[in-house]
Motif scaffolding. Structure first.
Motif, PDB file in Angstrom:
ATOM      1  N   LEU A 156       0.845  -1.197   0.000  1.00  0.00           N
ATOM      2  CA  LEU A 156       0.000   0.000   0.000  1.00  0.00           C
ATOM      3  C   LEU A 156       0.877   1.244   0.000  1.00  0.00           C
ATOM      4  CD1 LEU A 156      -2.852   1.397   0.451  1.00  0.00           C
ATOM      5  CD2 LEU A 156      -2.359   1.210   2.900  1.00  0.00           C
ATOM      6  N   TYR A 157       0.407   2.288  -0.690  1.00  0.00           N
ATOM      7  CA  TYR A 157       1.069   3.592  -0.659  1.00  0.00           C
ATOM      8  C   TYR A 157       0.131   4.589   0.007  1.00  0.00           C
ATOM      9  CZ  TYR A 157       2.827   8.138  -2.246  1.00  0.00           C
ATOM     10  OH  TYR A 157       3.280   9.439  -2.295  1.00  0.00           O
ATOM     11  N   VAL A 158       0.654   5.314   0.980  1.00  0.00           N
ATOM     12  CA  VAL A 158      -0.119   6.352   1.664  1.00  0.00           C
ATOM     13  C   VAL A 158       0.597   7.688   1.496  1.00  0.00           C
ATOM     14  CG1 VAL A 158      -0.922   7.221   3.900  1.00  0.00           C
ATOM     15  CG2 VAL A 158      -1.078   4.773   3.375  1.00  0.00           C
ATOM     16  N   CYS A 159      -0.133   8.710   1.069  1.00  0.00           N
ATOM     17  CA  CYS A 159       0.450  10.045   0.970  1.00  0.00           C
ATOM     18  C   CYS A 159      -0.143  10.925   2.069  1.00  0.00           C
ATOM     19  CB  CYS A 159       0.197  10.681  -0.397  1.00  0.00           C
ATOM     20  SG  CYS A 159       1.084  12.246  -0.583  1.00  0.00           S
ATOM     21  N   ASP A 160       0.729  11.439   2.916  1.00  0.00           N
ATOM     22  CA  ASP A 160       0.299  12.361   3.962  1.00  0.00           C
ATOM     23  C   ASP A 160       0.968  13.719   3.784  1.00  0.00           C
ATOM     24  OD1 ASP A 160      -1.508  12.507   6.092  1.00  0.00           O
ATOM     25  OD2 ASP A 160       0.064  12.331   7.595  1.00  0.00           O
TER      26      ASP A 160
END
Length: 423
Positions: A156-160
């Motif tokens: 999974l890729y999460v952008c914060d």
């Protein structure tokens, strides 16, 4: 799903490898190797802590320093220590980005562990020149070294990194092409707050624009004036210098040399048209400050000595700006009024930020320098909302779809079995 983007609520991350792009770019004291501010690091803690608490094998990607000049780059090692302290969890640091050491360490992560890789801008494809000259579409960014190396290791890729959402680089827009993706808690919060405010701002709505990053400022200025979002714009920093020059006012040889050396000369001509159309809403300094032998000197706008340079707004202007802020119901701030880091040229920024603390308006402050000024003058708690983004906030206010938002919407369509609805 919100705004066509998945949130981390929708994924089961236990025992999954999660790549999380954060923006923890902070001013660094190079002599001591310490950070001068931790505001952006504090802002991303909820996402980092939650993903770790839920059992993710968490890999953090971040940059440090502007790449306008290579000497501004710096390692993210100090950030790991701050993150450890703020999260109450050990945040491992690795002086590698996507080499063999990074691959090996990521493969060995256990559930709940956190690894911060080094400055992604050490990789050439993450630099501004690469971004601006090649202009790779997102599909091609997925083929860059960084994405090709790390994506196969992740679920999974999460952008914060809302603060970097206006940038179009592989660590921000490439992983969404090949991995299911989501926005983190900070990204979600900032997107929601700014969206709601822009739809129904309290009137009068005042924008305060300063600092030295003028490209986005002029783009946003024309948009919010044309749309009627801004009732008035108070100008400082390089934004004011260019508008004063466009009016034919003397800003001093030092300021003009800086503008031309930075290839900002074209903005003077652009500013002429904007000011001609909206001069009743664009407020320029009536007095300015410069330094002479290290001492602060003030002069009426246009009457600065030829050999000097505008380094701050004057006291009369700062007081007038303060009155405008206190009579507003909504205030957006991006950029200081001058060189606030130096005693001789901080007065304008200090007086304006004091007004931000006194006003009853809903105040939104965005950008690294603006946040640093709020901290310096102890106004952080008095501001209604601190937005980590500067350039991203401005681009968002133009109504433009940010590159990272577009990429995340694409990533929302990629499905894997870690989606909660499929488990």
């Amino acid at each position: 799903m919100r705004f066509g983007i998945r949130t981390i609520d929708e994924f089961d991350v236990k025992d999954r490898t999660v790549l999380c792009r954060i923006d923890i770019n902070q001013p660094v004291d190079r002599e001591t190797g310490t950070l001068k501010s931790t505001a952006r690091i504090q802002a991303c803690v909820p996402t980092v802590k939650e993903l770790s608490d839920r059992g993710a094998k968490l890999v953090l990607l971040a940059h440090q320093g502007s790449d306008i000049e290579y000497k501004n780059f710096y390692t993210t090692k100090p950030h790991a220590g701050v993150l450890s302290e703020l999260t109450g969890k050990e945040v491992q640091f690795l002086p590698d980005v996507c080499g063999p050491a990074a691959i090996e360490r990521i493969k060995g992560l256990k559930a709940g562990e956190i690894l911060l890789l080094d400055n992604v801008r050490y990789v050439s494809e993450e630099q501004t020149l690469f971004e601006q000259k090649l202009r790779l579409p997102h599909s091609r960014q997925a083929q860059t070294l960084l994405v090709r190396t790390l994506a196969p290791l992740a679920d999974l890729y999460v952008c914060d990194a809302f603060a970097a959402a206006h940038r179009d680089q592989p660590s921000l827009c490439g992983f969404e092409q090949v991995l299911p993706s989501a926005m983190g808690r900070l990204f979600e919060k900032e997107y929601c707050v700014v969206s709601e405010l822009m739809e129904h701002p309290g009137r009068p709505c005042t924008f305060v624009l300063g600092g030295a990053k003028i490209a986005d400022a002029f783009l946003m200025m024309e948009t919010v004036l044309k749309a009627g979002t801004a009732d008035r714009i108070l100008t400082g920093g390089l934004v004011a210098n260019i508008l004063l020059a466009a009016k034919g006012e003397e800003i001093g040889r030092k300021s003009m040399d800086f503008i031309m050396r930075s290839n900002y000369g074209d903005y003077i001509e652009k500013a002429k048209g904007i000011y001609a159309r909206y001069q009743e809403k664009i407020i320029l300094p009536v007095d300015v400050a410069y330094t002479e032998n290290g001492m602060r000197r003030e002069a009426k706008a246009g009457e600065i000595p030829l050999s000097a340079g505008v380094a701050d707004i004057g006291t009369e202007t700062a007081q007038a700006y303060g009155d405008c802020i206190c009579s507003s119901r909504t205030v957006f701030v991006n950029g200081p009024m001058g060189i606030f880091e130096e005693d001789a040229t901080e007065a304008g920024t200090r007086l304006v930020w004091e007004a931000l603390g006194d006003t009853k308006a809903y105040t939104v402050v965005g950008g690294g320098d603006s946040i640093a000024a709020a901290a310096k003058y102890k106004k952080t708690d008095a501001v209604s909302y601190i937005c980590t983004g500067g350039g991203a906030l401005i681009r968002f206010l133009t109504g433009e779809e940010l590159p990272v938002v577009k990429a995340l919407r694409h990533g929302a369509a990629i499905r894997k079995n870690l989606l909660r609805e499929n488990t």
